[in-house]
Design a protein around this motif. Sequence first.
Motif, short mmCIF file in Angstrom:
data_model
loop_
_atom_site.label_atom_id
_atom_site.label_comp_id
_atom_site.label_asym_id
_atom_site.label_seq_id
_atom_site.Cartn_x
_atom_site.Cartn_y
_atom_site.Cartn_z
N PRO A 29 4.13 -15.91 38.11
CA PRO A 29 5.20 -16.92 38.26
C PRO A 29 6.26 -16.56 39.30
O PRO A 29 6.68 -17.44 40.06
CB PRO A 29 5.81 -17.00 36.85
CG PRO A 29 4.69 -16.61 35.94
CD PRO A 29 3.91 -15.58 36.70
N SER A 30 6.67 -15.31 39.39
CA SER A 30 7.69 -14.96 40.39
C SER A 30 7.12 -15.05 41.81
O SER A 30 7.81 -15.49 42.72
CB SER A 30 8.28 -13.57 40.13
OG SER A 30 7.30 -12.57 40.29
N ALA A 31 5.87 -14.67 41.99
CA ALA A 31 5.24 -14.79 43.31
C ALA A 31 5.09 -16.26 43.69
O ALA A 31 5.35 -16.64 44.82
CB ALA A 31 3.88 -14.10 43.33
N ALA A 32 4.69 -17.08 42.72
CA ALA A 32 4.52 -18.51 42.99
C ALA A 32 5.86 -19.13 43.39
O ALA A 32 5.92 -19.93 44.34
CB ALA A 32 3.95 -19.22 41.77
N MET A 33 6.93 -18.76 42.70
CA MET A 33 8.25 -19.29 43.04
C MET A 33 8.67 -18.85 44.44
O MET A 33 9.23 -19.64 45.20
CB MET A 33 9.30 -18.84 42.01
CG MET A 33 9.23 -19.63 40.73
SD MET A 33 10.43 -19.19 39.44
CE MET A 33 11.78 -18.50 40.28
N ASP A 34 8.40 -17.59 44.77
CA ASP A 34 8.77 -17.08 46.09
C ASP A 34 7.97 -17.75 47.20
O ASP A 34 8.52 -18.12 48.24
CB ASP A 34 8.61 -15.56 46.16
CG ASP A 34 9.69 -14.81 45.39
OD1 ASP A 34 10.69 -15.44 44.98
OD2 ASP A 34 9.52 -13.59 45.19
N VAL A 35 6.67 -17.93 47.00
CA VAL A 35 5.82 -18.59 47.99
C VAL A 35 6.32 -20.01 48.21
O VAL A 35 6.49 -20.46 49.35
CB VAL A 35 4.33 -18.59 47.57
CG1 VAL A 35 3.51 -19.52 48.45
CG2 VAL A 35 3.76 -17.18 47.61
N PHE A 36 6.59 -20.71 47.12
CA PHE A 36 7.07 -22.09 47.21
C PHE A 36 8.42 -22.13 47.93
O PHE A 36 8.62 -22.96 48.83
CB PHE A 36 7.18 -22.71 45.81
CG PHE A 36 7.65 -24.12 45.84
CD1 PHE A 36 6.80 -25.15 46.22
CD2 PHE A 36 8.96 -24.44 45.49
CE1 PHE A 36 7.24 -26.47 46.25
CE2 PHE A 36 9.40 -25.75 45.53
CZ PHE A 36 8.54 -26.76 45.90
N ALA A 37 9.34 -21.25 47.57
CA ALA A 37 10.68 -21.22 48.19
C ALA A 37 10.59 -20.93 49.68
O ALA A 37 11.29 -21.55 50.49
CB ALA A 37 11.57 -20.20 47.49
N VAL A 38 9.73 -19.99 50.07
CA VAL A 38 9.57 -19.65 51.48
C VAL A 38 8.96 -20.82 52.24
O VAL A 38 9.41 -21.16 53.34
CB VAL A 38 8.74 -18.35 51.63
CG1 VAL A 38 8.29 -18.15 53.07
CG2 VAL A 38 9.56 -17.15 51.15
N TYR A 39 7.95 -21.46 51.66
CA TYR A 39 7.34 -22.65 52.28
C TYR A 39 8.41 -23.72 52.51
O TYR A 39 8.51 -24.29 53.60
CB TYR A 39 6.20 -23.19 51.40
CG TYR A 39 5.92 -24.65 51.66
CD1 TYR A 39 5.21 -25.05 52.78
CD2 TYR A 39 6.44 -25.64 50.82
CE1 TYR A 39 5.00 -26.40 53.05
CE2 TYR A 39 6.23 -26.98 51.08
CZ TYR A 39 5.52 -27.35 52.20
OH TYR A 39 5.33 -28.68 52.46
#
Length: 180
Positions: A49-59
Amino acid sequence: MDNIDLFAMRERFNSQQIMLCFNGPISRSLIEEIGNALRNYLAADHAHPSAAMDVFAVYIEMTQNISHYTRSKGWNEQEAGATVVVSRNEDNRYVVSAGNLIESGDGQSLVVAIDQLAQLDKAGLKAAYKEQLRRPRDAERASGAGLGLIDIARKSSAPLQASLQPAADGRSFFSLRAVI
């Protein structure tokens, strides 16, 4: 127009572990739709979940930066195009890459700022973020390496990488790569 070899493209995407790729004019609604697709893909990929949030935020940060920049220049749809790729690297980390045309002078300044961010460790990035927060915002000036880029650097597990390739009419193609 030559026929597009979709099989060869698919094989290349698979070999480079590309899970999402977009190339073309980008709008707010398109950013949102691709973002929804990215969230769904990350969920199906069982991303932490934290990686998914970071990937989404960076995108989101990268694509919004492109959209704001091209809109501020008043560029047409073709000039305002973006190339966005989300993939995995050899360490199975997510890689978010985005690129667009940019005025060459703006691009050179941006690459210098990103190279400076890439030299900072986590503590240095945190300090730079706090310093940027305290700075008065100048509405007349493009932000360069503002909070958004510092935040991308903070979310990244490796230093940001930026490049600039010359294009026509005093412009260059700017690329930014973040590993999450």
